[in-house]
Design a protein around this motif. Structure first.
Motif, PDB file in Angstrom:
ATOM      1  N   PRO A   1      36.791  63.462  60.718  1.00 15.37           N
ATOM      2  CA  PRO A   1      36.735  64.020  59.367  1.00 15.37           C
ATOM      3  C   PRO A   1      35.942  65.316  59.370  1.00 15.37           C
ATOM      4  O   PRO A   1      34.793  65.350  59.818  1.00 15.37           O
ATOM      5  N   PRO A   2      36.511  66.411  58.918  1.00 20.91           N
ATOM      6  CA  PRO A   2      35.796  67.691  58.917  1.00 20.91           C
ATOM      7  C   PRO A   2      34.577  67.666  57.990  1.00 20.91           C
ATOM      8  O   PRO A   2      34.462  66.811  57.105  1.00 20.91           O
ATOM      9  N   ILE A   3      33.696  68.616  58.189  1.00 25.09           N
ATOM     10  CA  ILE A   3      32.518  68.759  57.342  1.00 25.09           C
ATOM     11  C   ILE A   3      32.925  69.571  56.115  1.00 25.09           C
ATOM     12  O   ILE A   3      33.081  70.790  56.192  1.00 25.09           O
ATOM     13  N   TYR A   4      33.125  68.892  55.009  1.00 23.08           N
ATOM     14  CA  TYR A   4      33.517  69.558  53.774  1.00 23.08           C
ATOM     15  C   TYR A   4      32.254  70.016  53.046  1.00 23.08           C
ATOM     16  O   TYR A   4      31.679  69.288  52.237  1.00 23.08           O
ATOM     17  N   ALA A   5      31.821  71.231  53.352  1.00 19.47           N
ATOM     18  CA  ALA A   5      30.578  71.768  52.799  1.00 19.47           C
ATOM     19  C   ALA A   5      30.840  72.441  51.454  1.00 19.47           C
ATOM     20  O   ALA A   5      30.663  73.645  51.282  1.00 19.47           O
ATOM     21  N   ASN A   6      31.304  71.662  50.503  1.00 18.59           N
ATOM     22  CA  ASN A   6      31.626  72.181  49.172  1.00 18.59           C
ATOM     23  C   ASN A   6      30.784  71.468  48.125  1.00 18.59           C
ATOM     24  O   ASN A   6      30.495  70.273  48.259  1.00 18.59           O
ATOM     25  N   SER A   7      30.450  72.171  47.083  1.00 18.69           N
ATOM     26  CA  SER A   7      29.776  71.519  45.964  1.00 18.69           C
ATOM     27  C   SER A   7      30.773  71.042  44.914  1.00 18.69           C
ATOM     28  O   SER A   7      30.504  70.087  44.182  1.00 18.69           O
ATOM     29  N   THR A   8      31.947  71.684  44.849  1.00 18.62           N
ATOM     30  CA  THR A   8      32.920  71.325  43.826  1.00 18.62           C
ATOM     31  C   THR A   8      34.335  71.546  44.350  1.00 18.62           C
ATOM     32  O   THR A   8      34.545  72.196  45.388  1.00 18.62           O
TER      33      THR A   8
ATOM     34  N   GLY B   1      21.736  60.482  42.548  1.00 17.13           N
ATOM     35  CA  GLY B   1      22.081  61.603  43.418  1.00 17.13           C
ATOM     36  C   GLY B   1      21.495  61.552  44.814  1.00 17.13           C
ATOM     37  O   GLY B   1      21.419  62.586  45.480  1.00 17.13           O
ATOM     38  N   GLY B   2      21.119  60.380  45.276  1.00 12.62           N
ATOM     39  CA  GLY B   2      20.544  60.283  46.618  1.00 12.62           C
ATOM     40  C   GLY B   2      21.612  60.190  47.693  1.00 12.62           C
ATOM     41  O   GLY B   2      21.703  59.208  48.431  1.00 12.62           O
ATOM     42  N   ILE B   3      22.404  61.237  47.816  1.00 13.59           N
ATOM     43  CA  ILE B   3      23.569  61.210  48.708  1.00 13.59           C
ATOM     44  C   ILE B   3      23.274  61.915  50.026  1.00 13.59           C
ATOM     45  O   ILE B   3      22.477  62.850  50.078  1.00 13.59           O
ATOM     46  N   PRO B   4      23.934  61.511  51.102  1.00 16.81           N
ATOM     47  CA  PRO B   4      23.775  62.213  52.377  1.00 16.81           C
ATOM     48  C   PRO B   4      24.592  63.498  52.389  1.00 16.81           C
ATOM     49  O   PRO B   4      25.608  63.616  51.702  1.00 16.81           O
ATOM     50  N   SER B   5      24.158  64.463  53.180  1.00 13.62           N
ATOM     51  CA  SER B   5      24.913  65.716  53.286  1.00 13.62           C
ATOM     52  C   SER B   5      26.203  65.485  54.080  1.00 13.62           C
ATOM     53  O   SER B   5      26.287  64.545  54.882  1.00 13.62           O
ATOM     54  N   PRO B   6      27.223  66.328  53.889  1.00 17.24           N
ATOM     55  CA  PRO B   6      28.444  66.203  54.689  1.00 17.24           C
ATOM     56  C   PRO B   6      28.171  66.288  56.188  1.00 17.24           C
ATOM     57  O   PRO B   6      28.822  65.606  56.982  1.00 17.24           O
TER      58      PRO B   6
ATOM     59  N   PHE C   1      39.183  64.559  44.530  1.00 15.36           N
ATOM     60  CA  PHE C   1      37.776  64.947  44.639  1.00 15.36           C
ATOM     61  C   PHE C   1      37.481  66.027  43.607  1.00 15.36           C
ATOM     62  O   PHE C   1      38.271  66.958  43.427  1.00 15.36           O
ATOM     63  N   ARG C   2      36.317  65.916  42.929  1.00 22.09           N
ATOM     64  CA  ARG C   2      36.010  66.860  41.856  1.00 22.09           C
ATOM     65  C   ARG C   2      34.637  67.502  42.013  1.00 22.09           C
ATOM     66  O   ARG C   2      34.460  68.683  41.735  1.00 22.09           O
ATOM     67  N   TYR C   3      33.624  66.720  42.445  1.00 24.50           N
ATOM     68  CA  TYR C   3      32.261  67.228  42.558  1.00 24.50           C
ATOM     69  C   TYR C   3      31.554  66.428  43.649  1.00 24.50           C
ATOM     70  O   TYR C   3      31.699  65.207  43.709  1.00 24.50           O
ATOM     71  N   SER C   4      30.792  67.089  44.496  1.00 29.25           N
ATOM     72  CA  SER C   4      30.345  66.442  45.729  1.00 29.25           C
ATOM     73  C   SER C   4      29.254  65.401  45.535  1.00 29.25           C
ATOM     74  O   SER C   4      29.007  64.598  46.441  1.00 29.25           O
ATOM     75  N   ARG C   5      28.587  65.375  44.396  1.00 32.58           N
ATOM     76  CA  ARG C   5      27.686  64.249  44.149  1.00 32.58           C
ATOM     77  C   ARG C   5      28.483  62.974  43.915  1.00 32.58           C
ATOM     78  O   ARG C   5      28.033  61.874  44.218  1.00 32.58           O
ATOM     79  N   ASP C   6      29.693  63.151  43.401  1.00 33.98           N
ATOM     80  CA  ASP C   6      30.572  62.010  43.149  1.00 33.98           C
ATOM     81  C   ASP C   6      31.246  61.540  44.433  1.00 33.98           C
ATOM     82  O   ASP C   6      31.223  60.346  44.757  1.00 33.98           O
TER      83      ASP C   6
END
Length: 386
Positions: free
Chosen positions: A25-32, A231-236, A45-50
């Motif tokens: 799985p690629p690193i999707y470094a997007n916020s939205t 919002g305690g999510i890990p980074s991509p 997919f809509r927002y990276s916190r989600d």
């Protein structure tokens, strides 16, 4: 893939979504993410916190490994543990927890959640009847690690599940020391399993993450709510590193466990070692339980040396191959002294209640050659007692 063996599932445990056919799985470094219309996303997919495709792959893999229908990933193991408590507890609830817990988990329950109006009773995890006796009408959660950190006590997960469910409570198990390759609590009756993915699942000491899995839809929705709202999510990037590590979990764990057996044999035979804590020893308090619910006994070892804290300090500092550092589960072997390192924030009374003497040493056995590890340990013990 659910009907395949673990070694096959770990390689193919997540759906491939990349339009270019990337195996990882690629690193999707997007916020939205772009919408197709005001009411429709382009690809879910809509927002990276989600949600993020990289994180979704990690959650799919974790659920697959643990035999769960739902999984949520977090920025650390502690964030995942906190999500379990938040999702299952309310003011006025009661928790039955093991006496012997990771220090930060202990503090989270006794300090933070106590301020929220949650009461708790600490019991020996090896004693199912003690768990039963501690249950109250207000008990909402039974929580323990198996094996425990750092003295490797083993709780009977199936028996504890029966006790918890008889009292209309949930059972949550921290499976970090075992990993799902060696033990799957959901299959044994637990309602929730939580792990620090930083450890064996990542396996390379280069990422921090945690995850929760369950087959209970209501608990899953509550955990997902906590994940999104807090919002305690890990980074991509961390998700990518953990997924990479998960694909070799079985082969690494086989080597970890084999090395641990060799080290345990050497420790048992050493005249300066007064006690060895390892579930694979027949002398271990709950060895029969470990043999029944684990596929192997893991690579965490604790032992006590003669002498005092100065002796232990000299031993730990005298190692060459094994690194003096906190954490565990990586390919490199690590040593630590719990009373002055990972559990330093506990009072002397709390250390005593958890069965952690100042002369206790904890080893995380890596994948180096076992002969080099044994020689390193024996040499450092000999030097400490010269």
């Amino acid at each position: 893939m659910d009907d395949h063996r673990f070694e096959t599932r770990e390689v193919h445990s997540h759906e491939r979504r990349d339009p270019f056919g990337a195996l990882m799985p690629p690193i999707y470094a997007n916020s939205t993410y772009e919408y197709a219309s005001p009411t429709e996303t382009k690809a879910g997919f809509r927002y990276s916190r989600d949600a993020v495709p990289t994180r979704t792959a990690l959650e799919e893999s974790f659920a697959n490994f643990e035999g769960g229908e739902h999984a949520s990933a977090f920025a650390s193991g502690m964030a995942a543990i906190d999500a379990v408590f938040t999702a299952t507890l309310s003011a006025g609830d009661h928790v039955v927890a093991a006496e012997n817990l990771y220090a930060e988990t202990h503090d989270l329950l006794t300090d933070v959640y106590a301020d929220y109006g949650v009461e708790m009773t600490h019991v020996p995890v090896t004693d199912t009847e003690a768990i039963r006796d501690a249950m109250r009408e207000e008990t909402a959660l039974v929580y323990f690690e198996s094996p425990t950190n750092p003295v490797l006590n083993v709780g009977d997960i199936a028996a504890a599940a029966d006790v918890a469910h008889d009292g209309d409570a949930a059972l949550a198990i921290d499976n970090t020391f075992a990993s799902p390759y060696l033990q799957r609590p959901l299959e044994l009756g637990a309602d929730v399993v939580v792990e620090s993915l930083t450890k064996y699942q990542c396996g390379h000491s280069d990422a921090i993450a945690g995850a929760v899995a369950t087959n209970d839809t209501e608990i899953a929705e509550d955990v997902e709510y906590v994940q999104y709202r807090r919002g305690g999510i890990p980074s991509p990037f961390d998700c990518f590193l953990v997924v990479r590590g998960m694909k070799t979990l079985s082969s690494r764990m086989d080597r970890h466990c084999e090395n641990a057996r060799r080290v345990v044999d050497a420790l048992v035979a050493n005249e300066h070692v007064t006690e060895v804590y390892y579930p694979g020893l027949e002398s271990h308090e709950n060895h029969d339980v470990a043999a029944r619910q684990m596929d192997d006994y893991g690579a965490m070892i604790a032992f006590e040396l003669e002498g005092d804290v100065d002796t232990v300090t000299e031993f730990a500092a005298g190692l060459d191959v094994i690194t003096l550092a906190e954490s565990l589960g990586g390919v490199e072997s690590l040593v630590e002294v719990p009373a002055t390192m990972t559990h330093q924030d506990l009072s002397s009374e709390a250390l005593a209640a958890a069965g952690i003497p100042e002369t206790l040493v904890r080893l995380s056995i890596g994948t180096e050659h076992h002969a080099d590890l044994v020689a390193d340990i024996e040499g450092a013990i000999a030097a400490a007692f010269e």
